[in-house]
Structure formats: structure tokens, C-alpha cells
Enzyme design. Sequence first.
Site, short mmCIF file in Angstrom:
data_model
loop_
_atom_site.label_atom_id
_atom_site.label_comp_id
_atom_site.label_asym_id
_atom_site.label_seq_id
_atom_site.Cartn_x
_atom_site.Cartn_y
_atom_site.Cartn_z
N HIS A 94 0.81 -1.09 -0.11
CA HIS A 94 -0.17 0.11 0.10
C HIS A 94 1.05 1.28 0.01
O HIS A 94 2.01 1.13 0.46
CB HIS A 94 -0.92 -0.18 1.32
CG HIS A 94 -1.89 0.99 1.40
ND1 HIS A 94 -1.69 2.21 1.81
CD2 HIS A 94 -3.19 0.93 1.19
CE1 HIS A 94 -2.81 2.95 1.74
NE2 HIS A 94 -3.91 2.16 1.47
N ASP A 141 3.17 -4.10 7.98
CA ASP A 141 1.90 -3.43 8.16
C ASP A 141 0.57 -4.32 8.26
O ASP A 141 0.46 -5.11 7.63
CB ASP A 141 1.82 -2.79 6.78
CG ASP A 141 0.55 -2.13 6.39
OD1 ASP A 141 -0.39 -2.40 7.07
OD2 ASP A 141 0.38 -1.72 5.19
N GLN A 152 -4.33 -4.81 7.20
CA GLN A 152 -5.60 -5.75 6.76
C GLN A 152 -5.20 -7.33 7.35
O GLN A 152 -6.24 -8.06 7.26
CB GLN A 152 -5.26 -6.06 5.34
CG GLN A 152 -5.58 -4.89 4.25
CD GLN A 152 -7.05 -4.41 4.35
OE1 GLN A 152 -8.05 -4.99 4.90
NE2 GLN A 152 -7.05 -3.27 3.78
N LYS A 185 -10.50 -0.07 10.55
CA LYS A 185 -10.50 -1.38 9.72
C LYS A 185 -10.94 -2.40 10.50
O LYS A 185 -11.06 -3.96 10.00
CB LYS A 185 -9.23 -1.60 8.92
CG LYS A 185 -9.16 -0.51 7.72
CD LYS A 185 -7.71 -0.78 7.27
CE LYS A 185 -7.46 0.16 6.28
NZ LYS A 185 -8.10 0.41 5.13
N CYS A 224 -4.79 2.33 -3.55
CA CYS A 224 -3.60 2.96 -3.16
C CYS A 224 -2.48 2.04 -3.20
O CYS A 224 -1.50 1.79 -2.44
CB CYS A 224 -3.61 3.31 -1.75
SG CYS A 224 -4.76 4.48 -1.33
N1 PMP Z 1 -1.70 -0.49 4.73
C1 PMP Z 1 -2.79 -1.25 4.12
C2 PMP Z 1 -2.34 -2.79 3.66
C3 PMP Z 1 -4.05 -0.80 3.91
O1 PMP Z 1 -4.97 -1.62 3.32
C4 PMP Z 1 -4.27 0.39 4.27
C5 PMP Z 1 -5.64 1.01 4.12
N2 PMP Z 1 -6.48 0.56 2.98
C6 PMP Z 1 -3.50 1.29 4.98
C7 PMP Z 1 -2.13 0.74 5.08
C8 PMP Z 1 -3.76 2.76 5.39
O2 PMP Z 1 -4.57 2.61 6.32
P1 PMP Z 1 -5.10 4.14 6.85
O3 PMP Z 1 -5.48 4.86 5.69
O4 PMP Z 1 -5.95 3.56 8.09
O5 PMP Z 1 -3.86 4.87 7.44
#
Ligand code: PMP
Length: 412
Positions: free
Chosen positions: A123, A200, A203, A226, A366
Amino acid sequence: MVKSLNQIRNDFPILDQKVNDEDLVYLDNAATTQKPRAVVEALAHYYYTDNANVHRGVHTLAERATADFEAAREKVRAFINARSTTEVLFTRGTTTSLNWIAASYGEKVIGAGDEIVISYMEHHSNLVPWQQLALRKKATLKYIKMTADGHLDMTDAAEQITDKTKIVAIAQVSNVLGVVNPIKALAKLAHEHGAIMVADGAQSLPNMPVDVQELDCDFLAFSGHKMLGPTGIGVLYGKEAILNEMPPIEFGGEMIDFVDLFQSSWKELPWKFEAGTPDISGAIGLGAAIDYLSAIGMANVQAHEQELVNYVLPKLLAIDDLTVYGPHDPAQHTGVIAFNLNGLHPHDLATGLDMEGVAVRAGHHCAQPLMKYLKVPATARASFYLYNTKADADRLVDAIVATKEFFKHGTV
Ligand code: PMP
């Protein structure tokens, strides 16, 4: 499960509504999850009865707010099996957590010629902070390749991670491909080369049991929203010895021990990193979300999602002209499923599904470098969670087929 699926669904009033005259099927959980009554009530209770600023006051409300806030930290600690609450920092979310590591640990440790190793499936939150750090420090950013079916290529990982590597940063679960990455094996590899392992968990935390001691990762970042919690709150776990060596990122109230005209000293962990008034209600809401998930049990949450994937993935794979990304074996796929209907832009597909009441996401998620790697501009993505049913899965499949027919013939 301790609660039936119906009982769980009743805890989420938002699910009980019509969208475009159809019963809502919410399959955008990888973007954000819905909130159970218990979380909304915890927020209301805090604001109705306990609201005060934390840590500074001696009056009763301030003491209650502080106790609730710090109790939430303990809930997070237990949830991820950290050794101590000193290792649990509250942040705004995964993005902030990862940026903090780059800004503090990265800024201190990375020098010219050092390597930071990530993967093509990251991401942007676990990519851009490292890319920018590498640019600032004249360090090298390296990418671990993927296998044809979307797994991390561990043979390539062993080649990319070298004695020059200082940081390895990988998602535990991909937000596009639905694969689980072997953080424990990566951490071992990183440590053998004297590097640290950043996971990270955006998910993974919502969907499976995660134990930081078992993984032996040095940092873990995740977001409350999430995993049934409020937006605006997240967590950075870090090993105490590492956090102790790291300089604070922000300065101001709450994080200082003593301030003199020309020098200051910092509070001990975890408060050293938490400058200013924190998101008190967010932390309390996250604590309530953790209570909710823990009562169900993360192994049960994972098993429920696996059952849905086992059910829906073969049905999706059987739709002509539908390309499903990531592994096609349900046993290797989490509840995040990205797909494209050949010849149709994913935004048109997602709009078609919305007409049927089915909420999915479309775009690059993203993960633009991953899209480039897959040679697609974007995908649609359905993501299942603990309140989804096999009937939801059927509605997804039917809506995809109806959308396909609509764009072929102009009618549904
Ligand atoms: N890493 C991953 C794998 C994600 O799926 C996401 C959210 N889509 C993020 C980071 C970023 O999370 P946040 O927008 O809550 O900071």
C-alpha cells in the site's frame, strides 16, 4: 462463534437499509468496517459521562478519562500479545504509524548506501515513507518480486535482503491480492542480516489472530477503523528497546518530563511519542472494538471469512470474462478479492454493483506500483467481514452477472 451470525448482524444497524431499492450488501470492509452498537455506545458513554483531558488532571472526570484511555492501551497490548503497554503507541492510523517509524527510526539509522526492502504489493502508506526516506538519505529502495499467483516470492526475498539491509517493511495481508505474507520468516531473514522487520497490519489485525512475540516483528502498524473501531485512531507497536533509542517525532504537551528555557527532557514510553491531547474517545472506541472481536474470537472471525471465500471464490472464477487477481485456491486467499470484468472499466463495474445494492471499491487501492506490476490500471475489490453471509456472496455474484449482461445488452 459465541454469537450467531444473525445476532452479529443485529449489532450493526447500518447494515439494515436499502440502497437503490435493494437490501444493502456491504463488501467494502478492506476500506473501512462498520461499527457495532458497543463501539458507538462506548463513544457516547465517554462523552456523556467521563469526558475530560487525560493525564494532567486530579479531578474525578480527568482520572476516569485517563483510566479508560490507559485501559484501552492495555486491551491493545493483550490483543497483540505485546510484552508491555510501553510498547503500544496510539497514532492516527496505519499511515501515521508507518510514517513515525520512517521519521524517527529511519531518520536515525539509515545512511547512504543502506537498503530498505519492501515488496511490489505494498500500500502507498508502506511505500512512500520508505521511498522518501531513501531519497533523503541516498539509500537504496529494493522490491521483493511476486510469484505468478500473487504470493511474495520468498526465494527473491532471500536475495533482496542483504547485510546492507537496515529495514524490511511488508504488509502481513495484501489489500488487493488477499494473500497472507510470512512475516515470521521475513523477520528471521531480516534479523539474520541485522535488519529490523516492520509489519503493516492494516489488513491482518481485523481478520486473524496476530501475536507480535510469535512473529518477532520489531514494529507493527494498524488502524482502528478497519477493525470495527472509530476513524482517527491507530496503533504503532514497537519493541521497547528500539522505541527507547528512538527520538520523539513531535514535541509539545503530554510528551515532556521537564521543560527549561533551552532544553527539555521526555516522559518515559509510551507517552514520549504522544505529543498533545490524544484521540481519547478513539482509543476508548478501539478498546470496545477489541472487546467485541475478542468475545467472538479472532480464530472464529478468520474461520468465518475463510468459509465465505471457499464459497464465493469458485463462483467468481466460474464467471466468463471475470479475471480474479491473487491465488485461485480459496485456502490461500483471504476475504479481500480483487477482480475485473474484461472490457469494462472497474468504476463502471462498481457502479453497476451499487445499482444492485452491493458496495465494492474500484480503483488502484493505493497500490499503483502493484497495478503496474499486474499491468492493469485499476480493479474492482470485494472484501468480506464477520457480518457478511453466503447470501451476500450470492448477491455479489448475481450482481456481477447482471452488470455484465447490462453492459452487453443495455438491460438488466
Ligand atoms: N496498509 C494497508 C495494507 C491498507 O490496506 C491500508 C488502508 N487501505 C493502509 C495501510 C492505510 O491505512 P489508513 O488509511 O487507515 O492509515
